[in-house]
Design a protein around this motif. Structure first.
Motif, mmCIF file in Angstrom:
data_model
loop_
_atom_site.group_PDB
_atom_site.id
_atom_site.type_symbol
_atom_site.label_atom_id
_atom_site.label_comp_id
_atom_site.label_asym_id
_atom_site.label_seq_id
_atom_site.Cartn_x
_atom_site.Cartn_y
_atom_site.Cartn_z
ATOM 1 N N ASP A 609 0.845 -1.191 0.000
ATOM 2 C CA ASP A 609 0.000 0.000 0.000
ATOM 3 C C ASP A 609 0.884 1.247 0.000
ATOM 4 O OD1 ASP A 609 0.861 0.457 2.631
ATOM 5 O OD2 ASP A 609 -0.961 -0.348 3.532
ATOM 6 N N ALA A 610 0.249 2.410 0.039
ATOM 7 C CA ALA A 610 0.995 3.661 -0.077
ATOM 8 C C ALA A 610 1.999 3.823 1.044
ATOM 9 C CB ALA A 610 0.017 4.839 -0.104
ATOM 10 N N ALA A 611 1.620 3.450 2.262
ATOM 11 C CA ALA A 611 2.552 3.596 3.386
ATOM 12 C C ALA A 611 3.763 2.689 3.201
ATOM 13 C CB ALA A 611 1.839 3.277 4.698
ATOM 14 N N ASP A 612 3.521 1.452 2.759
ATOM 15 C CA ASP A 612 4.637 0.535 2.485
ATOM 16 C C ASP A 612 5.584 1.142 1.455
ATOM 17 O OD1 ASP A 612 3.459 -1.466 4.117
ATOM 18 O OD2 ASP A 612 2.311 -2.250 2.414
ATOM 19 N N ALA A 613 5.008 1.648 0.372
ATOM 20 C CA ALA A 613 5.831 2.180 -0.715
ATOM 21 C C ALA A 613 6.614 3.405 -0.264
ATOM 22 C CB ALA A 613 4.951 2.523 -1.914
ATOM 23 N N LEU A 614 5.955 4.331 0.439
ATOM 24 C CA LEU A 614 6.634 5.542 0.870
ATOM 25 C C LEU A 614 7.777 5.220 1.828
ATOM 26 C CD1 LEU A 614 3.532 7.862 1.367
ATOM 27 C CD2 LEU A 614 5.249 8.034 -0.434
ATOM 28 N N ALA A 615 7.555 4.282 2.740
ATOM 29 C CA ALA A 615 8.618 3.916 3.690
ATOM 30 C C ALA A 615 9.787 3.254 2.984
ATOM 31 C CB ALA A 615 8.040 2.991 4.764
ATOM 32 N N ALA A 616 9.498 2.388 2.034
ATOM 33 C CA ALA A 616 10.569 1.659 1.352
ATOM 34 C C ALA A 616 11.366 2.556 0.418
ATOM 35 C CB ALA A 616 9.964 0.493 0.562
ATOM 36 N N LEU A 617 10.716 3.570 -0.143
ATOM 37 C CA LEU A 617 11.402 4.443 -1.095
ATOM 38 C C LEU A 617 12.190 5.564 -0.417
ATOM 39 C CD1 LEU A 617 8.561 4.779 -3.763
ATOM 40 C CD2 LEU A 617 10.709 3.524 -4.039
ATOM 41 N N LYS A 618 11.869 5.859 0.817
ATOM 42 C CA LYS A 618 12.480 6.999 1.504
ATOM 43 C C LYS A 618 14.009 6.966 1.488
ATOM 44 C CE LYS A 618 11.946 10.820 3.918
ATOM 45 N NZ LYS A 618 11.140 10.847 5.159
ATOM 46 N N PRO A 619 14.664 5.815 1.744
ATOM 47 C CA PRO A 619 16.139 5.830 1.788
ATOM 48 C C PRO A 619 16.787 6.252 0.466
ATOM 49 C CG PRO A 619 15.286 3.803 2.763
ATOM 50 C CD PRO A 619 14.136 4.480 2.098
ATOM 51 N N LEU A 620 16.106 6.039 -0.642
ATOM 52 C CA LEU A 620 16.717 6.342 -1.938
ATOM 53 C C LEU A 620 16.891 7.842 -2.146
ATOM 54 C CD1 LEU A 620 14.775 3.846 -4.243
ATOM 55 C CD2 LEU A 620 16.988 3.523 -3.116
ATOM 56 N N ALA A 621 16.032 8.641 -1.550
ATOM 57 C CA ALA A 621 16.090 10.085 -1.764
ATOM 58 C C ALA A 621 17.401 10.688 -1.267
ATOM 59 C CB ALA A 621 14.903 10.765 -1.087
ATOM 60 N N GLY A 622 18.055 10.018 -0.330
ATOM 61 C CA GLY A 622 19.312 10.527 0.196
ATOM 62 C C GLY A 622 20.539 9.968 -0.493
ATOM 63 N N ALA A 623 20.351 9.247 -1.597
ATOM 64 C CA ALA A 623 21.479 8.621 -2.289
ATOM 65 C C ALA A 623 22.387 9.678 -2.916
ATOM 66 C CB ALA A 623 20.973 7.665 -3.369
ATOM 67 N N SER A 624 23.577 9.259 -3.285
ATOM 68 C CA SER A 624 24.529 10.185 -3.893
ATOM 69 C C SER A 624 24.371 10.275 -5.407
ATOM 70 C CB SER A 624 25.957 9.759 -3.561
ATOM 71 O OG SER A 624 26.204 8.442 -4.041
ATOM 72 N N THR A 625 23.681 9.312 -5.994
ATOM 73 C CA THR A 625 23.568 9.246 -7.454
ATOM 74 C C THR A 625 22.235 9.822 -7.903
ATOM 75 O OG1 THR A 625 24.912 7.245 -7.429
ATOM 76 C CG2 THR A 625 23.678 7.696 -9.439
ATOM 77 N N GLU A 627 20.229 9.552 -10.509
ATOM 78 C CA GLU A 627 19.167 8.688 -11.002
ATOM 79 C C GLU A 627 18.461 7.958 -9.868
ATOM 80 O OE1 GLU A 627 22.126 9.314 -14.293
ATOM 81 O OE2 GLU A 627 22.193 8.957 -12.133
ATOM 82 N N VAL A 628 19.214 7.593 -8.834
ATOM 83 C CA VAL A 628 18.617 6.926 -7.681
ATOM 84 C C VAL A 628 17.799 7.919 -6.865
ATOM 85 C CG1 VAL A 628 19.091 5.644 -5.555
ATOM 86 C CG2 VAL A 628 20.472 5.223 -7.615
ATOM 87 N N VAL A 629 18.306 9.127 -6.710
ATOM 88 C CA VAL A 629 17.616 10.150 -5.925
ATOM 89 C C VAL A 629 16.201 10.382 -6.446
ATOM 90 C CG1 VAL A 629 17.598 12.617 -5.339
ATOM 91 C CG2 VAL A 629 19.732 11.304 -5.207
ATOM 92 N N ILE A 630 16.056 10.491 -7.755
ATOM 93 C CA ILE A 630 14.745 10.845 -8.320
ATOM 94 C C ILE A 630 13.883 9.619 -8.619
ATOM 95 C CG2 ILE A 630 15.634 12.996 -9.265
ATOM 96 C CD1 ILE A 630 15.682 11.710 -12.013
ATOM 97 N N ALA A 631 14.423 8.403 -8.428
ATOM 98 C CA ALA A 631 13.671 7.191 -8.771
ATOM 99 C C ALA A 631 12.318 7.090 -8.069
ATOM 100 C CB ALA A 631 14.520 5.952 -8.487
ATOM 101 N N PRO A 632 12.169 7.532 -6.812
ATOM 102 C CA PRO A 632 10.845 7.387 -6.168
ATOM 103 C C PRO A 632 9.778 8.326 -6.685
ATOM 104 C CG PRO A 632 12.623 7.530 -4.524
ATOM 105 C CD PRO A 632 13.199 7.948 -5.845
ATOM 106 N N LEU A 633 10.130 9.377 -7.426
ATOM 107 C CA LEU A 633 9.206 10.473 -7.649
ATOM 108 C C LEU A 633 7.967 10.068 -8.447
ATOM 109 C CD1 LEU A 633 11.673 13.433 -8.248
ATOM 110 C CD2 LEU A 633 10.049 13.163 -6.358
ATOM 111 N N GLU A 634 8.102 9.171 -9.424
ATOM 112 C CA GLU A 634 6.936 8.799 -10.220
ATOM 113 C C GLU A 634 5.892 8.078 -9.373
ATOM 114 O OE1 GLU A 634 5.749 6.322 -14.285
ATOM 115 O OE2 GLU A 634 7.849 6.768 -13.846
ATOM 116 N N THR A 635 6.339 7.162 -8.515
ATOM 117 C CA THR A 635 5.400 6.447 -7.635
ATOM 118 C C THR A 635 4.736 7.414 -6.667
ATOM 119 O OG1 THR A 635 6.913 4.554 -7.748
ATOM 120 C CG2 THR A 635 5.152 4.469 -6.099
#
Length: 894
Positions: A609-625, A627-635
């Motif tokens: 569900d949305a909460a699962d997805a938001l929690a799982a995607l959160k760590p990617l936003a702090g990545a150094s790369t 393409e990884v940083v913006i990967a969660p934005l579409e979802t």
């Protein structure tokens, strides 16, 4: 070709001359391929072209091998007013023939001989006039700064607008081209000019060297007051003994802006020659910046054509444009080997052109500009293809061609991006050196000829000492649609760690497709060990299987797509997702992209569900790369746009976005810094657009509005001060200004656009106009898109906008259906396939899908290719509606 859009209802072709035979019926005409009993051997093409006029004249001479006795032959010609046909037999005897348009809307015509001729070599000479096309097809007319130019775009089946011939890729012949043009104009073609003679008062005739064998779709020339500038000569290589002349061709006054792309081109050519072990074979190389164009670029040998913004660059050009320029140039030059030297035999193997050029461009970019991270582009593009490939209505890579519409709609994500991902996956399986050996053999075996999928797969299999199992695996991705879905389950048994595998077709929640499907998947798994991680690979080609994970231990974690090289999606149990999330730092950036796609796939499959997805995607936003940083934005944007129903739910998503990205945005700032990496510039552009326009964060909007206001300020000369905004952010800044100021901003942009020739500035203004958020202003912008002040190739930039809410989509629908005939009349190549998406894309309700079907179904008979576009847009709309119903908005607040 890097890829808008195909027209309808063409006028009937004129009938010529003598030999009064009964007119053949349209149902007699061949549909699809022409018969193989009449084969062209060589062409002489003579054109008289003045871009200031509305028509041109031509004489086409074709040497034809007539393989069976007949009193006629079929060929392609569309909108050609033929005045005379002369048939010269093998003995040199000439007589008149008759040209008839039998299936005008398909461009199929017939030449009647007047009597039965025995098998022999014939020469057909056809004199005709034709309009300079207004829809970016064939030989078409375009203008820059009010000055007319004429140029060509023949792919896929538009050569028939420019000259009569056998308009299929399987017919490769040499061409001799002559152009008679006004004396004060320049003209260029596929090959070097070899002579110039006077052709009477204020006219001259230019002759060009004979081409290598080419299909009709690669014939190219251009006429106008072009700037022609010299680039650096490309030095000989181990595979080419001659110096290669390099030039830039641009509209008058723009040639000086070609130097950047010309400086990059030699390294691309040398990289390609070294990979294929085969020298560039086309004698000279011109890169042409087209003032208007239906595709992104086109690989015509010796005369590669591009949308002008890809080539006309300045020191302060947006980083996105600079990088795109290199990528697209590498793509088109890769075509010189796969597409031009070796050509697909028929359009069902278009992937042999486009997938290979996409795959090879990424290899070239990694070699010449490793900082561009083309390895990550391949993954993100493959994941975009997976979204399309999850539809039941998705094409196969190797899709059977049933008519012209199938040809026109083959230029899509599946052909380009899925195809490139599949090539990269099997390259990884056999090894890069082995794959290169197979590719070199393929080019040598089919140089200056045609090839099929089997030719390529066999060449790779031979190089890799692989048999039928490998070929079956490769073909399983070519000959069936869909994305493999690998479901995994860990088990500890007898002291061993076993990963249980099953595969099916990935289908989003609400899909009506059959999930039972099996591929031959080169699958690699990364898993945790006591001292880090290991990778294990195997060919998974059964419905179920197991993999023993050596040294895994009881507390292992699993990434089922190691290196993110596989074209498949995967699922994990929720506990395994939690374990993998804890170890996300142990994954490479490529694998973090696969992780992001796995979360999105699970969300759209209904497992998360949305909460699962938001929690799982959160760590990617702090990545150094980036393409990884913006990967969660579409979802996250989907959740915000379609699932969040209340102010509290929307605020929760905005808070997630703000915490994840705002500090990064502030760290980057709102202006390019001296010497900064272009990746930072591109990240700034992506984040600013998303935060300001998708999620409407006040701080980001305020910063962009400040720049937008400055850009909309009039200078002393009466023009807008568009240079006052950061070049990377200008489009987003104008979009925010339009939303905040409304009609005054829209009026200012509509007044400025016709006075601006710079393509990057025009693109930014179009982005601003597309962002209007009231029905009245959106309709004003759409009305403007129908005028000649907006180029045909620019129309979609406006029409694609203003559809983020049900009310906005309703306004678009009412406007589109009221202006349907005008849209169809203006749009150029590939239009029909995208018309349903232009009208109804972004929908998320059953009612929207129903009205789309009801409107377009009666019109399908008139617009080739729209049936697939209708099916896909309708299916996307229904899947969105089902996912919206499946998800519980309250989960956002959990």
């Amino acid at each position: 070709m890097h890829h808008l859009v195909r027209s309808l209802a063409m006028t009937a072709l004129a009938v010529c001359c003598s030999a009064a035979l009964a007119s053949p019926q349209a149902d007699q005409a061949p549909h699809g391929k022409l018969p193989s009993w009449a084969v062209p051997q060589a062409y002489k093409l003579a054109f008289k072209v003045d871009p200031a006029q509305q028509t041109f004249t031509g004489t086409t001479t074709i040497k034809v091998d007539l393989k069976q006795a007949s009193d006629y032959l079929w060929l392609d010609g569309r909108d050609l007013n033929v005045s005379k046909v002369t048939i010269t037999d093998a003995a040199g005897n000439a007589h008149d023939g008759k040209y008839m348009a039998v299936a005008p809307n398909e461009g199929v015509s017939r030449i009647d001989f007047g009597s039965t001729l025995q098998p022999q070599s014939l020469t057909l000479t056809i004199d005709y006039t034709a309009p300079l096309n207004q829809q970016l097809q064939g030989l078409y007319k375009v203008s820059h700064a009010g000055t007319p130019y004429a140029m060509t775009q023949m792919e896929p089946i538009s050569a028939r607008f420019a000259f009569p011939g056998f308009d299929e890729p399987g017919f490769k012949t040499p061409y001799d081209i002559t152009l008679t043009v006004p004396s004060d104009l320049a003209a260029v073609a596929n090959t070097k000019q070899i002579s110039e003679t006077s052709a009477g008062d204020k006219w001259k005739t230019l002759s060009f060297a004979r081409t290598q064998p080419l299909p009709t779709y690669l014939v190219a020339f251009a006429v106008g007051p072009w700037d022609i500038v010299n680039g650096p000569d490309i030095a000989p290589s181990d595979y080419r003994s001659d110096v290669l002349q390099l030039r830039g061709i641009a509209a008058h006054g723009e040639g000086h802006r070609m130097q950047h792309v010309l400086s990059e081109t030699p390294s691309i050519i040398h990289t390609l020659e070294n990979y294929y072990g085969f020298g560039y074979p086309f004698g000279k190389l011109d890169l042409l910046a087209a003032p208007d164009f239906s595709a992104g670029a086109m690989e015509n040998p010796g005369l590669v054509t591009f949308r002008d913004w890809l080539l006309l660059l300045d020191p302060d050009s947006a980083a996105m444009y600079v990088r795109s320029s290199f990528d697209v140039t590498a793509h088109e030059l890769a075509h010189q080997w796969t597409g031009d030297t070796v050509t697909l035999a028929w359009w069902d193997d278009l992937w042999l052109n486009e997938a290979f050029a996409t795959w090879m461009q990424q290899k070239v970019t990694m070699k010449v500009h490793p900082e561009y991270r083309a390895d990550l582009d391949r993954i993100t593009q493959a994941q975009g293809a997976m979204q399309s490939d999850s539809l039941v209505s998705a094409r196969k890579i190797r899709q059977p061609i049933t008519g012209n519409g199938d040809i026109e709609t083959a230029f899509d994500n599946i052909t380009y991006r899925k195809g490139a991902a599949v090539l990269g996956m099997f390259e990884g399986y056999v090894g890069e050196d082995t794959y290169q050996k197979g590719m070199r053999a393929y080019i040598q075996a089919h140089k200056f000829g045609n090839a099929t999928a089997d030719d390529l797969v066999n060449a790779i299999a031979t190089a890799a000492n692989q048999g039928d199992t490998f070929k079956h695996a490769f073909n399983s991705f070519l000959d069936q649609s869909g994305v493999p879905y690998v479901q995994t389950k860990l088990e500890q048994k007898g002291g061993k760690t076993i990963l249980h595998l099953s595969q099916s077709r990935y289908l989003p929640v609400g899909s009506t497709g059959d999930a039972k499907r099996v591929w031959g998947i080169p699958m690699c798994v990364r898993y945790g060990t006591a001292d880090g991680s290991k990778v294990q690979c195997e060919m998974f080609d059964k419905a179920t299987g197991t993999m023993e994970l050596a040294d895994a231990g009881n507390a292992t974690w699993v990434m089922p797509n190691a290196y993110a090289r596989g074209y498949y999606r995967f699922s994990l149990a929720k506990s395994q997702w939690a374990d993998l999330t804890k170890h996300i730092a142990s994954l490479s950036d490529t694998e973090q992209l696969a992780y992001a796609d796995g979360i999105d796939a699970g969300f759209r499959h209904g497992d998360l569900d949305a909460a699962d997805a938001l929690a799982a995607l959160k760590p990617l936003a702090g990545a150094s790369t980036r393409e990884v940083v913006i990967a969660p934005l579409e979802t996250v944007a989907w959740i915000y746009r379609h699932e969040a129903q209340t102010d509290a739910q929307r605020a929760k998503v905005v808070d997630w976005v703000s915490k994840a990205y705002l500090s990064r945005m502030e760290q980057l700032g709102y202006h390019r810094k001296a010497g900064e990496a272009d990746g930072d510039s591109i990240l700034r552009t992506a984040l600013a657009h998303a935060l300001a326009l998708d999620f409407k964060l006040p701080d980001v909007r305020a910063a962009l509005l400040k720049q937008g206001n400055a850009a909309l300020t009039k200078k002393a000369d009466g023009h807008l001060d568009l240079a006052a905004a950061d070049a990377d952010l200008l489009g987003s800044a104008l979009a925010v200004a339009v939303q905040e100021h409304g009609k005054p901003a829209v009026d200012a942009l509509i007044a400025e656009l016709p006075q601006t020739t710079d393509p990057a500035l025009r693109n930014a203004m179009l982005a601003g106009l597309s962002a209007t958020d009231t029905p009245e202003l959106a309709n004003q912008a759409r009305d403007f898109a129908l005028t000649k002040q907006v180029k045909v190739g620019e129309m979609a930039a406006i029409l694609r906008g203003s559809r983020d809410t049900p009310a906005a989509r309703e306004a678009l629908w009412q406007w589109f259906t009221a202006h349907y005939d005008q849209v169809v009349a203006r749009t150029g190549s590939f239009a029909s396939g995208v018309l349903p998406r232009l009208a109804g894309g972004g929908g998320c309700s059953t009612a929207e899908a129903d009205r789309l079907q009801a409107y377009f179904k009666p019109r399908l008979k008139d617009i080739t290719g729209a049936d697939r576009g209708l099916a896909q847009t309708s299916e996307q709309t229904l899947l969105c509606a089902t996912l919206k119903a499946k998800q519980n908005p309250a989960a956002i607040l959990r």
